[in-house]
Scaffold this motif. Structure first.
Motif, mmCIF file in Angstrom:
data_model
loop_
_atom_site.group_PDB
_atom_site.id
_atom_site.type_symbol
_atom_site.label_atom_id
_atom_site.label_comp_id
_atom_site.label_asym_id
_atom_site.label_seq_id
_atom_site.Cartn_x
_atom_site.Cartn_y
_atom_site.Cartn_z
ATOM 1 N N GLU A 195 0.896 -1.399 0.038
ATOM 2 C CA GLU A 195 0.082 0.102 -0.091
ATOM 3 C C GLU A 195 1.000 1.283 -0.047
ATOM 4 O O GLU A 195 0.376 2.197 -0.920
ATOM 5 N N ASN A 255 0.549 3.962 -2.711
ATOM 6 C CA ASN A 255 0.298 5.327 -2.405
ATOM 7 C C ASN A 255 1.100 6.441 -3.115
ATOM 8 O O ASN A 255 0.641 7.380 -3.748
ATOM 9 N N LEU A 281 -6.289 -3.393 -2.902
ATOM 10 C CA LEU A 281 -5.617 -4.738 -2.612
ATOM 11 C C LEU A 281 -6.480 -5.731 -2.117
ATOM 12 O O LEU A 281 -7.520 -5.516 -1.608
ATOM 13 N N GLY A 326 -7.197 0.848 5.114
ATOM 14 C CA GLY A 326 -6.649 1.099 3.791
ATOM 15 C C GLY A 326 -7.261 0.599 2.620
ATOM 16 O O GLY A 326 -8.492 0.662 2.560
ATOM 17 N N ARG A 327 -6.539 -0.030 1.824
ATOM 18 C CA ARG A 327 -7.077 -0.301 0.368
ATOM 19 C C ARG A 327 -7.393 -1.782 0.291
ATOM 20 O O ARG A 327 -8.016 -2.192 -0.696
#
Length: 178
Positions: A120, A124, A138, A159-160
């Motif tokens: 990540e 980013n 992800l 996050g992702r």
């Protein structure tokens, strides 16, 4: 009943998934015209070590040449494991050259949340540097005893992270199962 609400990061149609070796441009073209909703272009297990660099180039070309979204496809790339010397080039080359055309990155053999954090952080940085407006998600592939022991912590990774998959064959091998 739990009052915890888990909001979807992005809703993606995934009724059928097709794995395609990046070393075969012919198979990539067939996948693009298939009825599968979700295609993951593989640089990892489906590609022999001498072919990995060529597979990465094929995937980048396919991401740029084929309008996957117009064909109704979600497209992902399964990178090589974090314990290999291929992984960083997979992330950097694919993201820098075609990251705005990619939906997700499938991270194999995720063992701890920090594995996702590493990918990540790279994604980013590349998205910011390139000014991409799309955000690549992800997916975690749990394939080891370590990953299974940490599956709840991995699932809670902020996050992702959009999806998790269980790789039964590699999991069995990591446990010395027959």
């Amino acid at each position: 009943m739990s009052h915890t609400i888990n909001h979807l990061k992005k809703l993606r149609l995934q009724r059928s998934e097709l794995a395609v070796p990046g070393s075969s441009p012919e198979m990539i073209d067939k996948a693009a015209n298939s009825v599968a909703d979700f295609v993951f272009l593989d640089i990892e297990d489906a590609v022999a070590p001498p072919d990995k660099e060529r597979a990465r180039k094929n995937i980048i070309q396919a991401l740029n040449d084929i309008d996957w979204r117009a064909k109704g496809k979600t497209v992902s790339v399964r990178i090589n494991g974090l314990d290999t010397h291929y992984m960083y080039r997979d992330v950097v080359d694919v993201m820098e050259q075609a990251g705005d055309r990619l939906d997700t990155i499938l991270v194999p053999k995720v063992g701890v949340p920090a594995d996702l954090y590493m990918v990540e952080a790279m994604v980013n940085q590349i998205e910011m540097a390139k000014g991409f407006k799309t955000r690549v998600g992800l997916e975690a592939l749990i394939e080891t005893a370590l990953g299974m022991a940490n599956v709840e912590a991995i699932a809670a990774t902020p996050g992702r992270l959009e999806a998790m998959h269980f790789g039964v064959a590699d999991y069995a091998a990591s446990n010395k199962a027959r």
